[in-house]
Scaffold this motif. Structure first.
Motif, short mmCIF file in Angstrom:
data_model
loop_
_atom_site.label_atom_id
_atom_site.label_comp_id
_atom_site.label_asym_id
_atom_site.label_seq_id
_atom_site.Cartn_x
_atom_site.Cartn_y
_atom_site.Cartn_z
N MET A 1 -1.15 16.03 -4.29
CA MET A 1 -0.68 15.64 -5.61
C MET A 1 -1.38 14.38 -6.06
SD MET A 1 3.41 16.19 -5.81
CE MET A 1 3.80 17.48 -4.64
N THR B 1 -4.55 9.63 -5.16
CA THR B 1 -3.61 10.39 -4.35
C THR B 1 -2.21 9.81 -4.50
OG1 THR B 1 -5.37 10.76 -2.78
CG2 THR B 1 -3.13 11.20 -2.01
N ALA B 2 -1.24 10.68 -4.74
CA ALA B 2 0.13 10.21 -4.95
C ALA B 2 0.80 9.89 -3.62
CB ALA B 2 0.93 11.26 -5.69
N VAL B 3 1.73 8.93 -3.65
CA VAL B 3 2.53 8.64 -2.45
C VAL B 3 3.93 9.22 -2.57
CG1 VAL B 3 1.27 6.51 -1.91
CG2 VAL B 3 3.36 6.38 -3.29
N ILE B 4 4.30 9.60 -3.78
CA ILE B 4 5.63 10.18 -3.95
C ILE B 4 5.63 11.14 -5.13
CG2 ILE B 4 6.47 8.25 -5.40
CD1 ILE B 4 9.24 8.64 -3.94
N ALA B 5 6.35 12.25 -4.95
CA ALA B 5 6.49 13.23 -6.02
C ALA B 5 7.85 13.04 -6.66
CB ALA B 5 6.38 14.64 -5.44
N GLU C 1 18.11 7.79 -3.73
CA GLU C 1 17.97 7.18 -2.41
C GLU C 1 16.53 7.29 -1.91
OE1 GLU C 1 21.61 6.81 0.07
OE2 GLU C 1 21.64 8.95 -0.32
N GLN C 2 15.90 8.41 -2.22
CA GLN C 2 14.52 8.59 -1.76
C GLN C 2 13.60 7.57 -2.44
OE1 GLN C 2 12.40 12.21 -2.87
NE2 GLN C 2 11.75 12.45 -0.74
N ALA D 1 14.30 4.18 -0.84
CA ALA D 1 13.70 4.10 0.50
C ALA D 1 12.19 3.95 0.38
CB ALA D 1 14.05 5.35 1.32
N ALA D 2 11.58 4.62 -0.59
CA ALA D 2 10.12 4.50 -0.79
C ALA D 2 9.77 3.08 -1.22
CB ALA D 2 9.63 5.52 -1.81
N PHE E 1 10.01 0.90 1.79
CA PHE E 1 8.88 1.15 2.70
C PHE E 1 7.60 0.49 2.17
CE2 PHE E 1 5.19 3.58 4.03
CZ PHE E 1 5.37 3.62 5.40
N LEU E 2 7.31 0.70 0.90
CA LEU E 2 6.07 0.18 0.33
C LEU E 2 6.06 -1.34 0.24
CD1 LEU E 2 5.61 2.86 -2.49
CD2 LEU E 2 4.24 2.64 -0.39
N ARG F 1 7.52 -3.16 2.57
CA ARG F 1 7.78 -3.58 3.95
C ARG F 1 9.10 -4.32 4.11
NH1 ARG F 1 2.89 -3.05 6.69
NH2 ARG F 1 1.15 -2.73 5.29
#
Ligand code: SF4
Ligand SMILES: [Zn+2]
Ligand SMILES: [Zn+2]
Lengths: 321, 71
Positions: free
Chosen positions: A1, A9-13, A202-203, A206-207, A210-211, A213
């Motif tokens: 994606m 390049t995508a890191v999340i959809a 929530e996703q 969480a992303a 994560f990104l 840190r």
């Protein structure tokens, strides 16, 4: 994606927005969503002093991080509930976040000064979670009142709120439905409460963590035995996968209709009395608690009522914070 | 073989190359309930994993109670 904006390049959809984003553009999107929630539900401005309730989990630490990024005036509030290792680790993570943001963290030593939540729940013959709820609400408000914060912010997200709405509707708890909103205005001496992450899943949170840190506690509170919330979340996420956007629509349309007044009269015939979970101490009143003097719905506030079950005649539990 | 760390911490091995989405389906894991992580990279479910990759599926859903102040 590929990222919808730059084709990297995508890191999340994000199927519900018909999008995918690279890191940079996802973080932009995230910021915009938080700002939009703050604006559209009139949560606060840069002049407000905001008390951010942190637990060491991804939602509350992300909330503190993003509000700081957006240049709001924030202070963290951590309540030590005395839940063993879990409390120790979560407190450390909140302290780490305070350090990395260069902001103050206030800590209420509840378990040392009064009792660990479990003992209090046993003494008051209530469930752990409802006891915990009373204690947390009490201190959110007490600290804000006494130290001059005008807004209390919590990390509730879109999944939490959609699951709560579903739960309330499944049980026809219309009183709760009527009260559910990401802003509870200041009233009867209770400070304004806001949920700035209510547009984010929530996703997505969480992303973001994560990104950026952000180290957070992944473990669940060991006292969370009630899995209905998980069940509703899973049901909504299953529907969401087949039919992207449903979860968002379900909750946000509820809020928009409510804001327009389209849901007025919803609870006129509400048959069931609420048990105070959403309204907390704000139903009825206003009174001043005879014991601690804070705003209360009765002569004695819920907090002083339950802590009164602890047999500690030599110690006034409410004077320590 | 690629290594996959599941949301519950267990590890399984999968023969690459394979689309992550297909793996999630077979494991009955909903795409919107995990982050897909390879090293310090976040991946979308349409990406392929190759032998030698280690992928971690980080759960994102927290339970707790429906109590309003559960954080
Ligand atoms: S699971 Fe229950 S006891 Fe644990 S933090 Fe949440 S409300 Fe409190
Ligand atoms: Zn981009
Ligand atoms: Zn009181």
């Amino acid at each position: 994606m590929k990222c919808r904006i730059c084709r990297e390049t995508a890191v999340i959809a994000l199927p519900r927005h018909n999008s995918a984003f690279c890191k940079e553009h996802f973080l932009d999107f995230f910021k915009r969503q938080v700002q939009r929630a703050i604006r559209e539900f009139r949560m606060f401005s840069r002049k407000d002093r905001i008390l951010v309730c942190v637990s060491g989990g991804k939602d509350s630490l992300t909330l503190w991080h993003i509000l700081h990024e957006l240049n709001y005036d924030t202070t963290g509030l951590y309540i030590d509930l005395g839940i063993g290792e879990y409390s120790k680790r979560s407190r450390r993570l909140c302290e780490d976040m305070a350090k990395s943001l260069g902001r103050e963290l206030k800590v209420v030593e509840f378990s040392k000064a009064v009792a660990p939540i479990k003992d209090l729940a046993r003494a008051a013959k209530r469930t752990d979670c409802s006891t915990c709820g009373v204690v947390k609400r009490y201190y959110f408000n007490k600290v804000a009142l006494e130290e001059g914060y005008n807004v209390v912010a919590t990390g509730h997200n879109l999944d939490d709120e959609a699951a709560r709405l579903l739960g309330n509707l499944l049980r026809w708890q219309l009183e709760f439905v009527q009260k559910q909103y990401p802003v509870l205005e200041e009233e009867k001496g209770l400070k304004r409460k806001v949920k700035p992450l209510c547009r984010l899943t929530e996703q997505e949170i969480a992303a973001y963590a994560f990104l950026n840190r952000i180290t957070y506690l992944r473990d669940e509170c060991p006292m969370s035995h009630d899995s209905t919330s998980l069940l509703y979340k899973e049901a909504l996420n299953r529907i969401e996968l087949q039919s992207p956007g449903t979860k968002h629509f379900f909750y946000l349309q509820f809020l928009y209709r409510k804001r327009k007044g389209n849901l007025k009269g919803l609870s006129e015939n509400a048959a069931v009395e609420p048990d105070g979970a959403e309204t907390g101490d704000s139903k009825g009143g206003p009174f001043q608690c005879r014991v601690c003097g804070l705003p209360s719905s009765g002569q004695i506030c819920s907090f002083c009522k339950i802590t009164g079950y602890l047999d500690k005649s030599d110690q006034t539990p409410y004077e320590h914070a | 073989m690629a290594k996959i760390i599941l949301p519950d911490g267990k590890t399984i091995e999968v023969k690459g190359p394979r689309e992550i989405r297909a793996i999630l389906r077979r494991l009955n894991i909903l795409e919107n309930t995990v982050l897909i992580v390879r090293g310090d990279e976040l991946l979308t479910p349409d990406r392929m994993i190759e032998d030698d990759d280690t992928i971690e599926l980080i759960p994102v859903i927290s339970g707790g109670s429906l109590e309003v102040s559960h954080l």
